[in-house]
Design a protein around this motif. Structure first.
Motif, PDB file in Angstrom:
ATOM      1  N   GLN A 119       0.770  -1.161   0.007  1.00  0.00           N
ATOM      2  CA  GLN A 119       0.077  -0.068  -0.116  1.00  0.00           C
ATOM      3  C   GLN A 119       0.804   1.215   0.035  1.00  0.00           C
ATOM      4  O   GLN A 119       1.996   1.312   0.393  1.00  0.00           O
ATOM      5  CB  GLN A 119      -1.006  -0.018   1.018  1.00  0.00           C
ATOM      6  CG  GLN A 119      -2.000  -0.878   1.197  1.00  0.00           C
ATOM      7  CD  GLN A 119      -3.030  -0.731   0.381  1.00  0.00           C
ATOM      8  OE1 GLN A 119      -3.254   0.290  -0.298  1.00  0.00           O
ATOM      9  NE2 GLN A 119      -3.972  -1.665  -0.121  1.00  0.00           N
ATOM     10  N   GLN A 138     -20.813   4.004   7.404  1.00  0.00           N
ATOM     11  CA  GLN A 138     -20.334   3.300   6.353  1.00  0.00           C
ATOM     12  C   GLN A 138     -19.573   2.085   6.628  1.00  0.00           C
ATOM     13  O   GLN A 138     -19.465   1.233   5.835  1.00  0.00           O
ATOM     14  CB  GLN A 138     -19.763   4.101   5.437  1.00  0.00           C
ATOM     15  CG  GLN A 138     -20.497   5.221   4.585  1.00  0.00           C
ATOM     16  CD  GLN A 138     -21.864   4.889   4.050  1.00  0.00           C
ATOM     17  OE1 GLN A 138     -22.090   3.949   3.202  1.00  0.00           O
ATOM     18  NE2 GLN A 138     -22.748   5.625   4.283  1.00  0.00           N
ATOM     19  N   THR A 149      -4.539  -0.774   5.458  1.00  0.00           N
ATOM     20  CA  THR A 149      -5.540  -1.487   5.671  1.00  0.00           C
ATOM     21  C   THR A 149      -6.781  -0.422   5.818  1.00  0.00           C
ATOM     22  O   THR A 149      -7.797  -0.749   5.252  1.00  0.00           O
ATOM     23  CB  THR A 149      -5.584  -2.764   6.572  1.00  0.00           C
ATOM     24  OG1 THR A 149      -5.179  -1.743   7.964  1.00  0.00           O
ATOM     25  CG2 THR A 149      -4.621  -3.489   6.333  1.00  0.00           C
ATOM     26  N   ALA A 197      -7.551   1.585   2.844  1.00  0.00           N
ATOM     27  CA  ALA A 197      -8.177   0.890   1.701  1.00  0.00           C
ATOM     28  C   ALA A 197      -9.632   0.618   2.046  1.00  0.00           C
ATOM     29  O   ALA A 197     -10.596   0.740   1.300  1.00  0.00           O
ATOM     30  CB  ALA A 197      -7.360  -0.338   1.462  1.00  0.00           C
ATOM     31  N   LEU A 198      -9.804   0.717   3.438  1.00  0.00           N
ATOM     32  CA  LEU A 198     -11.227   0.406   4.089  1.00  0.00           C
ATOM     33  C   LEU A 198     -12.109   1.728   3.616  1.00  0.00           C
ATOM     34  O   LEU A 198     -13.157   1.841   3.542  1.00  0.00           O
ATOM     35  CB  LEU A 198     -11.089   0.081   5.591  1.00  0.00           C
ATOM     36  CG  LEU A 198     -12.367  -0.179   5.973  1.00  0.00           C
ATOM     37  CD1 LEU A 198     -12.893  -1.442   5.595  1.00  0.00           C
ATOM     38  CD2 LEU A 198     -12.232  -0.292   7.731  1.00  0.00           C
ATOM     39  N   GLU A 226     -11.302   4.056   1.169  1.00  0.00           N
ATOM     40  CA  GLU A 226     -11.649   4.139  -0.063  1.00  0.00           C
ATOM     41  C   GLU A 226     -12.639   3.223  -0.527  1.00  0.00           C
ATOM     42  O   GLU A 226     -13.635   3.669  -1.291  1.00  0.00           O
ATOM     43  CB  GLU A 226     -10.284   3.841  -0.803  1.00  0.00           C
ATOM     44  CG  GLU A 226      -9.115   4.818  -0.384  1.00  0.00           C
ATOM     45  CD  GLU A 226      -9.323   6.130  -1.333  1.00  0.00           C
ATOM     46  OE1 GLU A 226     -10.167   6.221  -2.246  1.00  0.00           O
ATOM     47  OE2 GLU A 226      -8.746   7.076  -0.842  1.00  0.00           O
ATOM     48  N   GLN A 227     -12.721   2.091   0.047  1.00  0.00           N
ATOM     49  CA  GLN A 227     -13.834   1.176  -0.295  1.00  0.00           C
ATOM     50  C   GLN A 227     -15.383   1.648  -0.020  1.00  0.00           C
ATOM     51  O   GLN A 227     -16.107   1.536  -0.881  1.00  0.00           O
ATOM     52  CB  GLN A 227     -13.603  -0.183   0.196  1.00  0.00           C
ATOM     53  CG  GLN A 227     -14.829  -1.132  -0.094  1.00  0.00           C
ATOM     54  CD  GLN A 227     -14.669  -2.520   0.630  1.00  0.00           C
ATOM     55  OE1 GLN A 227     -13.354  -2.907   1.421  1.00  0.00           O
ATOM     56  NE2 GLN A 227     -15.393  -3.529   0.614  1.00  0.00           N
ATOM     57  N   HIS A 228     -15.446   2.230   1.488  1.00  0.00           N
ATOM     58  CA  HIS A 228     -16.602   2.484   1.859  1.00  0.00           C
ATOM     59  C   HIS A 228     -17.211   4.007   1.699  1.00  0.00           C
ATOM     60  O   HIS A 228     -18.379   4.050   1.805  1.00  0.00           O
ATOM     61  CB  HIS A 228     -16.921   2.074   3.372  1.00  0.00           C
ATOM     62  CG  HIS A 228     -16.937   0.556   3.571  1.00  0.00           C
ATOM     63  ND1 HIS A 228     -15.819  -0.156   3.677  1.00  0.00           N
ATOM     64  CD2 HIS A 228     -18.102  -0.442   3.792  1.00  0.00           C
ATOM     65  CE1 HIS A 228     -15.923  -1.622   3.766  1.00  0.00           C
ATOM     66  NE2 HIS A 228     -17.425  -1.570   3.906  1.00  0.00           N
ATOM     67  N   TYR A 229     -16.365   4.815   1.414  1.00  0.00           N
ATOM     68  CA  TYR A 229     -16.524   6.111   1.238  1.00  0.00           C
ATOM     69  C   TYR A 229     -16.210   6.675  -0.310  1.00  0.00           C
ATOM     70  O   TYR A 229     -16.070   7.946  -0.299  1.00  0.00           O
ATOM     71  CB  TYR A 229     -15.867   7.058   2.277  1.00  0.00           C
ATOM     72  CG  TYR A 229     -16.472   6.746   3.734  1.00  0.00           C
ATOM     73  CD1 TYR A 229     -17.367   7.582   4.157  1.00  0.00           C
ATOM     74  CD2 TYR A 229     -15.816   5.906   4.542  1.00  0.00           C
ATOM     75  CE1 TYR A 229     -18.078   7.704   5.519  1.00  0.00           C
ATOM     76  CE2 TYR A 229     -16.564   5.425   5.857  1.00  0.00           C
ATOM     77  CZ  TYR A 229     -17.585   6.480   6.254  1.00  0.00           C
ATOM     78  OH  TYR A 229     -17.985   6.198   7.440  1.00  0.00           O
ATOM     79  N   GLY A 230     -15.976   5.790  -1.403  1.00  0.00           N
ATOM     80  CA  GLY A 230     -15.851   6.248  -2.473  1.00  0.00           C
ATOM     81  C   GLY A 230     -16.688   6.925  -3.199  1.00  0.00           C
ATOM     82  O   GLY A 230     -16.271   7.793  -4.150  1.00  0.00           O
ATOM     83  N   ARG A 290     -13.760  12.896   1.544  1.00  0.00           N
ATOM     84  CA  ARG A 290     -13.303  11.679   1.761  1.00  0.00           C
ATOM     85  C   ARG A 290     -11.900  11.494   2.300  1.00  0.00           C
ATOM     86  O   ARG A 290     -11.663  10.789   3.299  1.00  0.00           O
ATOM     87  CB  ARG A 290     -13.057  10.640   0.493  1.00  0.00           C
ATOM     88  CG  ARG A 290     -12.701   9.302   0.498  1.00  0.00           C
ATOM     89  CD  ARG A 290     -12.853   8.536  -0.790  1.00  0.00           C
ATOM     90  NE  ARG A 290     -12.143   8.903  -1.808  1.00  0.00           N
ATOM     91  CZ  ARG A 290     -12.392   9.466  -3.016  1.00  0.00           C
ATOM     92  NH1 ARG A 290     -13.736   9.737  -3.036  1.00  0.00           N
ATOM     93  NH2 ARG A 290     -11.485   9.771  -3.934  1.00  0.00           N
ATOM     94  N   LYS A 304     -10.741   9.943   6.094  1.00  0.00           N
ATOM     95  CA  LYS A 304      -9.651   9.265   6.038  1.00  0.00           C
ATOM     96  C   LYS A 304      -8.824   9.869   7.312  1.00  0.00           C
ATOM     97  O   LYS A 304      -8.345   9.055   8.253  1.00  0.00           O
ATOM     98  CB  LYS A 304      -8.800   9.175   4.867  1.00  0.00           C
ATOM     99  CG  LYS A 304      -7.716   8.247   4.860  1.00  0.00           C
ATOM    100  CD  LYS A 304      -7.109   8.337   3.240  1.00  0.00           C
ATOM    101  CE  LYS A 304      -8.219   7.973   2.341  1.00  0.00           C
ATOM    102  NZ  LYS A 304      -7.323   8.271   0.974  1.00  0.00           N
TER     103      LYS A 304
END
Length: 591
Positions: A59, A110, A122, A125-126, A128-132, A139, A143
């Motif tokens: 990452q 979310q 991690t 990435a989490l 980015e996945q749930h708040y994209g 966002r 983060k």
């Protein structure tokens, strides 16, 4: 420049921290993680970055957010950092529950579960996945909140939050962050031992602390630069409240993935209103009755926008300040700005503003919110509470230029529009944001407000013609043991001004005479020579040589028993040193 080109070409392999000083410090603080270094900052930094990437499953590595930011940035004396966590969010004040149950939290509606290994990669990435679906700015803010809350905050750090108008302090316990459902909301929580006693009210704290507490946007803010000052406040009580066990938290259960969508509906709130004891406030302001103040509150609650207009010295700004105090409005729920001829949309709403670079050696342009947008965003987060923006001297700026598209929003608050500098972001004025302007009717250096602005505001006069305000100076004199002849002196002055053809808007308000010690002949002489007479000379431009004849201020003082008679002829060549008994004044008190 080479650092910037590297970031653009290989963003995953190079850091966005461009300051040479910061890059050197990163190497100094984190270099021991890679063994031997070459002594070349750029090469060593890349080596450290690649090593950290390998440890985080490839990452990208960010040094500008937690936890790496706290590892290389300047540490406070004693090692413990300080954090501000916003507790008045989601239409609720969570701080009382935090204090009783020994925790602190942020909303993560979310998220369904936390990864097993909590690290920067991690968690990034989490988010980015749930708040994209969020805009990039929001966002990135989420983060930073999550990374700071989970990885940046360490055991022993000082935690602060604002409960109404009061600052609360606590110490972070040695326990990891947990994802929990409390009161139907998905929250990240950390255990905190809170100090049992609150600090003084926020408005009584030093300005350096107070200004930082009124932060906007992020739910978690690093206040480590204030750690020492905040720690001093904990000396009021060194005993901490015992932390309850995790099972003691009300309605606290770990959120399972299948339960993530079940979120409670926000509570129904009554519309925010401004209210106070108008009878008591009328007495404090020396009004004859409370009718004018009652009408002011009705106008504010119905129309949301009011302008107080009147001659100089009528106490417009003073009245607004006393009104906010009577309504018990915390300092964080109000803001005051003063318009002037160079004030612009970029100052008031939002615009590009210069900000210092991290190395302190240069500047860059960034879109920054002005006082209106900042307060509107804060009001939107707490819809049940009134927020007030006070605009002093509202007619001294180019109103159409300053308000821009807000002309529309002032009339249609339920509609969202796109602001000039915030692409793709919709904005509206919340119903709980009240706007109070003040306007000096005697200032001829400014243009009159246009019809469009007058249609959007309620205008309330503060001249002596208002029944509730008539006789204010006389009542003040009686209440403070001053000679009521001061009120008669003001009456003579303003009456003579009208007889000499001056507009009533130029009359002097009572506050010129509502000063400690003003009743002495010396003070009245100084008031005349330094404040009243110069303005009269300007008002009677072209006939200013007749001012001393038209306004026999010294004779009035003697006739009213405010000074001993001592007639002395006035010389036009030495008008600045004219004795008080031949000088003139221009303020009146009706009734």
């Amino acid at each position: 420049m080479s650092s910037l080109l590297c970031v653009v070409a290989h963003p995953a392999s190079f850091t966005a921290v461009l300051s040479p000083v910061d890059r050197e410090r990163i190497v100094q603080q984190l270099g021991d993680q890679v063994g031997s270094l070459l002594g070349d900052t750029e090469r060593d930094l890349k080596t450290i970055t690649l090593r950290l990437q390998a440890e985080n499953s490839g990452q990208p590595v960010r040094y500008d957010v937690a936890p790496l930011l706290q590892q290389w940035s300047e540490a406070p004396e004693g090692g413990a950092r300080a954090w501000l966590v916003r507790g008045e969010v989601d239409q609720q004040n969570r701080v009382p529950a935090w204090g009783k149950q020994g925790f602190v939290s942020i909303t993560v509606g979310q998220l369904t579960q936390l990864p097993r290994d909590l690290d920067q990669g991690t968690l990034t990435a989490l988010i980015e996945q749930h708040y994209g679906h969020l805009q990039v700015v929001k966002r990135e803010g989420k983060k930073r909140d999550v990374l700071s809350f989970v990885l940046g905050m360490k055991p022993g750090d000082l935690v602060t939050t604002v409960d109404g108008g009061t600052l609360r302090l606590g110490r972070l316990e040695d326990s990891p962050a947990q994802l929990q459902s409390i009161g139907g909301m998905s929250l990240l929580t950390r255990r905190v031992a809170w100090y049992p006693d609150s600090t003084p009210e926020v408005k009584r704290l030093p300005s350096g602390i107070r200004s930082r507490l009124r932060f906007k946007g992020e739910d978690v803010l690093d206040l480590t630069d204030l750690a020492g000052a905040l720690s001093d406040l904990t000396e009021i009580d060194e005993d901490l409240v015992p932390v309850p066990s995790p099972e003691d938290l009300d309605e606290s259960v770990v959120v399972e993935p299948e339960d993530a969508e079940a979120e409670a509906e926000p509570p129904t709130l009554e519309p925010a209103v401004l209210a106070c004891d108008v009878e008591a406030l009328a007495v404090q302001l020396h009004h004859s009755d409370s009718n004018w103040l009652a009408e002011l509150l009705v106008s504010l609650n119905e129309r949301k926008q009011v302008v107080l207009e009147g001659p100089p010295g009528t106490g417009k700004t003073y009245l607004v300040q006393r009104l906010l105090e009577a309504c018990e409005l915390p300092e964080a729920q109000s803001a005051l700005v003063q318009f002037h001829p160079t004030y612009s949309y970029e100052d008031f709403v939002e615009g590009f503003r210069p900000v210092a670079t991290s190395d302190g050696e240069g500047a860059a342009l960034s879109v920054k919110s002005g006082p209106l947008k900042r307060l509107a965003d804060e009001a939107r987060e707490a819809p049940g509470k009134p927020f007030v923006l006070v605009i002093d001297e509202i007619n001294r700026a180019n109103i159409a230029k300053v308000f821009g598209e807000l002309y529309f929003l002032l009339e249609y608050r339920e509609v969202e529009i796109e602001l000039l500098y915030s692409e793709w972001e919709r904005f509206k004025l919340p119903d709980n944001l009240f706007i109070i302007g003040t306007m000096n009717t005697a200032d001829r250096s400014i243009a009159l407000l246009d019809a469009a602005m007058r249609r959007r505001f309620v205008f309330m006069s503060m001249d002596s013609g208002e029944p509730s305000l008539a006789g204010m100076l006389r009542r003040w004199c009686e209440a403070n043991g001053k000679p009521v002849a001061l009120a008669e002196l003001r009456n003579r002055l303003n009456s003579t001004m009208r007889q000499r053809g001056l507009d009533a808007a130029l009359a002097f308000g009572p506050s010129y005479f509502m000063r400690e010690g003003i009743e002495s002949p010396v003070a009245l002489d100084r008031l005349w020579r330094r404040e009243l007479r110069p303005m009269l000379i300007e008002h009677h431009y072209g006939k200013h040589t007749l001012v001393d004849e038209w306004y026999p201020f010294g004779r009035w003082l003697a006739e009213l028993g405010l000074a001993e008679p001592n007639p002395v002829p006035v010389s036009d060549s030495d008008s600045d040193s004219v004795p008080a008994h031949v000088l003139e004044t221009t303020d009146g008190d009706q009734g």
